[in-house]
Enzyme design. Structure first.
Site, short mmCIF file in Angstrom:
data_model
loop_
_atom_site.label_atom_id
_atom_site.label_comp_id
_atom_site.label_asym_id
_atom_site.label_seq_id
_atom_site.Cartn_x
_atom_site.Cartn_y
_atom_site.Cartn_z
N ALA A 77 0.73 -1.13 0.10
CA ALA A 77 0.05 -0.12 0.12
C ALA A 77 0.71 1.24 0.10
O ALA A 77 0.67 2.11 -0.66
CB ALA A 77 -0.70 -0.04 1.28
N ASP A 102 -5.59 -0.65 4.00
CA ASP A 102 -4.26 -0.36 4.25
C ASP A 102 -3.96 0.98 3.08
O ASP A 102 -2.97 1.88 3.73
CB ASP A 102 -3.38 -1.61 3.34
C1 MEV Z 1 -4.17 -6.88 4.82
O1 MEV Z 1 -3.00 -6.08 5.36
C2 MEV Z 1 -5.37 -7.05 5.57
C3 MEV Z 1 -6.37 -7.83 5.23
O2 MEV Z 1 -7.75 -7.68 6.10
C4 MEV Z 1 -6.83 -8.02 3.77
C5 MEV Z 1 -7.57 -6.47 3.43
O3 MEV Z 1 -8.21 -5.97 4.45
O4 MEV Z 1 -7.66 -6.32 2.22
C6 MEV Z 1 -5.96 -9.29 5.49
#
Ligand code: MEV
Length: 316
Positions: free
Chosen positions: A104, A146
Site C-alpha cells: 500500500a 491499507d
Molecule cells: C491486509 O493488510 C489486511 C487484510 O484484512 C486484507 C484486506 O483488508 O484487504 C488481511
C-alpha cells in the site's frame, strides 16, 4: 518534469481479515514510509528501480504482482507512455515485509509521484482510489484499509462499504508499539482465500467469531477514546485469539506474541494478513518499548519501534 511522493506503512490494530466482511477495523499509519520518484526516460513504457530494503524473497516473490499493480495505476490515471516513458525509483525508510503495509505504501507513493510528474492535480481521496486500484494487483479484492492508512496517516476507524467509512480517532498522546517481523513472506491473497473457504464450510462457528470481532472493534474505539491502554491490550489479546481461530496465525507469530506479553506488553497480536509477516505489541512508554523490542531481537527477529495515533508527516 519529475515527480516525488510518499506513502506510509501501517499497522492494523484490530480486525484484519474481518474487515473484508465489513466488520469495522482500526488501523494506524506508522512512522516509516516509502518514497517514489518518477523521471522521464528516452523510450516508451516504464522501468523500475526498487531500492527499498526488504525481507529476503519479499521483492522477488512479489515482482509479478508489483508489475500488475503499477500497470493498473497507470491505466486508472489514463497515462500514455507510448512516446515518452518513465523510470520509477522506490526508496524510503519502510523496510518491506508482510503485514507492515509495504504494498500500500508503494502504491500511494507511486500515485503521488505520478500525479506530480504528469501534473495531474489530485485530492487525497483520488490518490487513495488510485492506490486502491494498485493494491488489487497485490491482493485481488482488498478491503481498502491499507491504502487508506497509507494515504491519510493517523489512527483510523475503517469500515468497508459502498463508500468506505473512515473516521480519524484522535489521541492526546501517540502510544508506543513494537512490530516484530517473522521474516516469512506471506501471500495475503492466499490468507484471505483460506478464511473465505473455512467461513463457508463452518458458517456457525465463523458467525460467532465474527460477531465477537465486531464487538471488540466498538470496545476498542471506546478504549482508545479514553486512552485506556490496559483495556486496549486486553482486547488485542482477544483479537489475536480470534485470528488464531480463523487460522491465520503461525508458530512464529504466536511465539513472538507470547514473548512480547511475557516481557510486559499490555497486549499483542498478529497484524496484517498473517501466516507470517508481522505482529504488533502495545508498549506504552519508551522503556517498555525498548524492553519488548530487545526481547524479540534477542530471539533473532527484526523489530520496528514506532507509535500509533500520530498525525503523520514525512520524517515523523
Ligand atoms: C491486509 O493488510 C489486511 C487484510 O484484512 C486484507 C484486506 O483488508 O484487504 C488481511
Amino acid at each position: 518534469m519529475s515527480g516525488e511522493g510518499i506513502g506510509f506503512g501501517k499497522a492494523i490494530v484490530f480486525n484484519e481479515h474481518f474487515v473484508v466482511y465489513k466488520i469495522p477495523a482500526i488501523v494506524s499509519a506508522i512512522g516509516k514510509y516509502t518514497l517514489a520518484k518518477v523521471e522521464p526516460i528516452n523510450r516508451s513504457g516504464w522501468k523500475l528501480n526498487d531500492n527499498r530494503k526488504a525481507t529476503p524473497r519479499y521483492k522477488e516473490d512479489k515482482i509479478d504482482q508489483q508489475k500488475d499493480s503499477i500497470n493498473r495505476m497507470i491505466q486508472k490515471m489514463d497515462i500514455d507512455l507510448s512516446k515518452n516513458g518513465m523510470e520509477i525509483t522506490l526508496e524510503g525508510n519502510l523496510y518491506c515485509a508482510s503485514g507492515i503495509g509495504a504494498s500500500a505504501a508503494s502504491c500511494v507513493a507511486i500515485a503521488r509521484a505520478l500525479s506530480q510528474h504528469f501534473q495531474i492535480t489530485l485530492t487525497d481521496e483520488e490518490i487513495n482510489d488510485i492506490a486502491y486500484e494498485g493494491e488489487k494487483g497485490y491482493h485481488g479484492t482488498p478491503s481498502g484499509i491499507d491504502n487508506t492508512a497509507s494515504t491519510f496517516g493517523g489512527l483510523i476507524w475503517f469500515e468497508k462499504s459502498e463508500n468506505n467509512v473512515m473516521d480519524k480517532i484522535e489521541l492526546q498522546n501517540p502510544v508506543e508499539i513494537v512490530m516484530g517481523n517473522t521474516g516469512k513472506v506471506a501471500d495475503t491473497t492466499k490468507a484471505v482465500a483460506g478464511v473465505r473457504e473455512r467461513k463457508e464450510k463452518y458458517p456457525e462457528k465463523y458467525k460467532e467469531i465474527f460477531d465477537r470481532a465486531e464487538n471488540i472493534a466498538y470496545l476498542a474505539k471506546d478504549a482508545f477514546q479514553g486512552e485506556d491502554y490496559k483495556e486496549i491490550g486486553k482486547l488485542m489479546n482477544e483479537n489475536h485469539k480470534l485470528l488464531q481461530q480463523i487460522e491465520v496465525s503461525s508458530r512464529e507469530l504466536d511465539f513472538m506474541v507470547k514473548l512480547a506479553r511475557d516481557h510486559g506488553a499490555l497486549g499483542a497480536k498478529l497484524t496484517g494478513g498473517g501466516l507470517g509477516g508481522n505482529m504488533i505489541a502495545l508498549t506504552p512508554g519508551k522503556d517498555l518499548q525498548d524492553k519488548v523490542a530487545n526481547a524479540i531481537e534477542k530471539e533473532g527477529f527484526q523489530t520496528v519501534k514506532t507509535v500509533v495515533g500520530a498525525s503523520r508527516k514525512v520524517n515523523d
